[in-house]
Design a protein around this motif. Sequence first.
Motif, short mmCIF file in Angstrom:
data_model
loop_
_atom_site.label_atom_id
_atom_site.label_comp_id
_atom_site.label_asym_id
_atom_site.label_seq_id
_atom_site.Cartn_x
_atom_site.Cartn_y
_atom_site.Cartn_z
N LYS A 231 27.66 86.19 -15.82
CA LYS A 231 27.18 84.90 -16.28
C LYS A 231 26.57 84.14 -15.11
CE LYS A 231 30.69 84.48 -19.93
NZ LYS A 231 31.83 83.68 -20.43
N VAL A 232 25.51 83.43 -15.39
CA VAL A 232 24.85 82.63 -14.36
C VAL A 232 25.20 81.17 -14.61
CG1 VAL A 232 22.66 81.95 -13.34
CG2 VAL A 232 22.99 84.30 -14.13
N THR A 233 25.99 80.60 -13.72
CA THR A 233 26.42 79.21 -13.86
C THR A 233 25.82 78.32 -12.78
OG1 THR A 233 28.39 79.69 -12.54
CG2 THR A 233 28.59 79.89 -14.94
N GLU A 234 25.05 78.91 -11.88
CA GLU A 234 24.49 78.15 -10.76
C GLU A 234 23.04 77.76 -11.06
OE1 GLU A 234 24.25 80.90 -7.39
OE2 GLU A 234 24.70 82.49 -8.80
N ALA A 235 22.54 76.82 -10.28
CA ALA A 235 21.15 76.38 -10.45
C ALA A 235 20.20 77.51 -10.07
CB ALA A 235 20.89 75.16 -9.57
N THR A 236 19.12 77.62 -10.83
CA THR A 236 18.16 78.69 -10.55
C THR A 236 17.01 78.24 -9.66
OG1 THR A 236 16.99 78.17 -12.60
CG2 THR A 236 18.67 79.90 -12.70
N SER A 237 16.81 76.93 -9.54
CA SER A 237 15.77 76.42 -8.67
C SER A 237 16.40 75.84 -7.40
CB SER A 237 14.94 75.35 -9.38
OG SER A 237 15.76 74.28 -9.81
N LEU A 238 15.61 75.82 -6.34
CA LEU A 238 16.12 75.33 -5.06
C LEU A 238 15.97 73.82 -4.97
CD1 LEU A 238 14.66 78.02 -2.61
CD2 LEU A 238 16.99 77.82 -3.47
N ALA A 239 16.94 73.20 -4.33
CA ALA A 239 16.87 71.76 -4.09
C ALA A 239 15.92 71.49 -2.93
CB ALA A 239 18.27 71.23 -3.77
N TRP A 359 16.73 88.68 -10.48
CA TRP A 359 16.58 87.23 -10.65
C TRP A 359 15.98 86.91 -12.01
CZ3 TRP A 359 14.45 86.70 -5.06
CH2 TRP A 359 15.48 86.25 -4.21
N GLU A 360 15.00 87.70 -12.42
CA GLU A 360 14.37 87.46 -13.72
C GLU A 360 15.37 87.67 -14.84
OE1 GLU A 360 10.31 88.60 -16.18
OE2 GLU A 360 11.03 89.97 -14.64
N VAL A 361 16.18 88.72 -14.74
CA VAL A 361 17.21 88.96 -15.75
C VAL A 361 18.21 87.81 -15.77
CG1 VAL A 361 19.09 90.50 -16.45
CG2 VAL A 361 16.95 91.46 -15.63
N ALA A 362 18.48 87.24 -14.59
CA ALA A 362 19.42 86.12 -14.50
C ALA A 362 18.86 84.83 -15.07
CB ALA A 362 19.83 85.90 -13.04
N GLY A 363 17.57 84.82 -15.42
CA GLY A 363 16.99 83.65 -16.07
C GLY A 363 15.98 82.88 -15.24
N LEU A 364 15.69 83.31 -14.01
CA LEU A 364 14.71 82.61 -13.20
C LEU A 364 13.31 82.87 -13.75
CD1 LEU A 364 17.19 82.68 -11.21
CD2 LEU A 364 15.50 82.66 -9.36
N THR A 365 12.48 81.85 -13.72
CA THR A 365 11.08 82.03 -14.09
C THR A 365 10.36 82.72 -12.94
OG1 THR A 365 10.36 79.92 -13.14
CG2 THR A 365 11.16 79.89 -15.43
N ALA A 370 9.22 83.34 -7.14
CA ALA A 370 8.27 83.27 -6.03
C ALA A 370 8.67 82.19 -5.03
CB ALA A 370 6.86 83.01 -6.55
N ASN A 371 9.10 81.03 -5.53
CA ASN A 371 9.51 79.94 -4.63
C ASN A 371 10.72 80.34 -3.80
OD1 ASN A 371 7.45 78.32 -5.58
ND2 ASN A 371 8.74 77.27 -7.09
N ARG A 372 11.68 81.00 -4.42
CA ARG A 372 12.88 81.42 -3.69
C ARG A 372 12.52 82.47 -2.64
NH1 ARG A 372 18.67 81.19 -4.73
NH2 ARG A 372 18.12 79.67 -6.31
N LEU A 376 12.94 82.08 1.46
CA LEU A 376 13.71 83.05 2.24
C LEU A 376 12.84 83.71 3.30
CD1 LEU A 376 15.78 84.65 -0.65
CD2 LEU A 376 16.70 83.26 1.21
N ALA A 377 11.57 83.95 2.96
CA ALA A 377 10.68 84.64 3.89
C ALA A 377 10.29 83.76 5.07
CB ALA A 377 9.43 85.12 3.15
N ASP A 378 10.01 82.48 4.82
CA ASP A 378 9.53 81.66 5.93
C ASP A 378 10.66 81.10 6.80
OD1 ASP A 378 10.55 79.35 4.73
OD2 ASP A 378 8.63 78.70 3.93
#
Length: 758
Positions: A231-239, A359-365, A370-372, A376-378
């Motif tokens: 289950k995914v209970t955490e936020a999917t977008s970054l603050a 991530w996509e299966v977990a519900g991220l658009t 791409a934003n995440r 992480l890359a930069d």
Amino acid sequence: MFDLLVPNLDVGIRSLVCGAIFLATLCSAEEPFQLAPMASNAEAWESLPKATVGNGKPIPIWARMMAKTVPRSTAAFLELDWAQRMASPVPPPLRAAMRWVTAKANHCDYAMQAAALDARLAGLDEASLKSLATSNYPGWSESDRKALIFANKMAVASSTVTDGEFADLVKSFGDRKAASMVLLTAYANMQDRLLLCLGADPVIDSDAGTLAPVQVAFGPDAYIIEKRHPKVTEATSLADGPDSDRIVDDGNWSSVSYDILQQRLQEQREKPTRLAIPDWKTVAANLPDGFFNRSSDIVWYRIVFGYAPELAIPFERFMRTSGAETSDQYGRVFGTSLFWVVTRAVECPYCMGHCEMNWEVAGLTLDEIANRSRALADGNWSGFSPEQQRALAFARKLSFKPGEVSSADIASLRKDFGNEVALIIAMHVSRYHYMTRISNGFQLKLEDENVFFDYWNKSPKTGAIQKHTAVPFVELLSDSDAWARLPNLSIGEQQPLPNWAKAVATQLPRTAAAMLELDAVHRLNSPLDSALRAKLRWVIAHENRCQYSEAYALADLRFAGADKSEVEQLIGDPSHRRTEERDAIEFAQRLTTSASEIPDALFSRVRNQYGDRGVAAMVILAAYGNFQDRIVLGLNLPIEANGPLRPLAIKFVDSALQRSPLIPSVNGEAKYFEDGKAVTPRDDAWMATTYEQLQARLEEQRDRQPRLPIPEWNAVAAKLPKEMAARPTRIRWSLVNYGYAPELAIPWTIATRTHWAE
């Protein structure tokens, strides 16, 4: 004690274990530390599931440290360790030697001493054992030396193992043993890191006799084999976090940009796996009941279960059990972020692609993914909480410098997450080093589609468009149906068609034919150097965010002979690009994003460097690229399953295309409704430029000095086919295009005339 653990051991084994210490390089921790308290043997067994073999037997210190927090995972780990040390198809002396070489590279004293013991138990002589400390491994056979070099490379730089080196292993040892070597080194890199995090003391296990392999087995109820989607209970977008919270690295991390990493993913989709991928029927015959209820398209599974099931099955038990046992305490979205960091450090695009899929299966658009990945890359991790940032930095350090994990690192992890979750994080981050080594060792071909929806028995969100499998907005004909609609060929043969041609051919087959000829001219017969035009085409596509055209441009660049470094130089940090190409690249960028603002000075520099024909060809290339990208984006076209395709060197019969101008018989009506009602929202930016200002600009353009001299009609007419030279023209657009780059301008005119006629 040893007699109880392994039958027929020499009574002098304890002295041999002590003698192995001269081979060990001590871990560089500042002081002794332990990630988890060590339970007694009896206490550990109170937590572990009941064993069917060896219940209550003395178990190693690392299992006693894990048992209370993750008892089922510990049970699976014990069975996995036994399988790797005792059941591998790799010959026992060589597998012990490879294990020792890996431990040395990772600075793991515990594993070095255990491997030295395994080597002696397998009958390896002291001279051969001692020679492992020398890089060229004197005294070993040529084939064994290749295996030892492979083990070292898999530890320090698994992405640099070449196809030739792997082929040599297959030639010397066969498919199964070579595959088992990949699984062995993957396991070693996982276990070494967990041992280092735990602070496992080899002296304790040497005294207890548990450095030797410990055979225990557990019943099926001990494990969690059922695939339970967390289950995914955490936020999917970054603050949005302040830069002051940013974890600082040594500067090398951000040198590999998100765009470079995405290109590596695309290249991994096009790579052949180093071993033939078995069909599912062959794979399924190796699996226990209940492991898979349906076939799987995940290349990883087909390879590991197909070639080394005796090693792959115990790992799968461990992975599923540890994932299910810790799911309530280990966030899926952030856990995959830790995995992403490991994939970046180890340079494993296959696993990085799987991170995006999960991530996509977990519900991220797709935008959130791409934003995440970009964040992480930069290296600017300020969007993560401070605790998560420190965990990401821990994963990076454990990847690059496992031997330097210190008591301070462990104390920070425990302070941020508590003792149990700190252990869970260390276990999972270590596990990711197994998965990345498997992928790099076999160079697994990254799947085009998101194979994890099926794996988790989960459906994509309604209307979701998965990356690389975009759903086009129009019908795409099959190749055969498209060719049936297209005009007849006069030169060349029918070949697979690009998706944009199959889309256009549904309604406009003659136009599609003209566009195919136009595309081939730009890719094959441009006045520009083939590598340069591919680079400029990539820049145009990148500015338009058209991944389809980016992939095609990079394919053309590789066809032109560019190596990996030249590709990454293009798509990476712009400051690293070749100085002599920077003006041309800036010119192509500006032609795409702000053509009306290109300074005359930039045009003059490009003209001086590439000549009149060269700069004219660049302008026409940018015009064509922006035309083609908008077709691809407007129709939402995916890359072909076998794409990017080479350009089609074909010609259609003359009657198929409209070469002479066509005057329409009816121009339609220009009807304006004085009392009409506005149905579109007002655009203030559009309205900011008035009609009067536009008229003033027209007047200014009449006074404008062209950047290239306007050729005379007679000079232009000599370059044109008879249909286009029948009547002179004073249109400067035509004179300049035909005069300087007729090979590009003529097919464009034919395409537009054909489109109009059709």
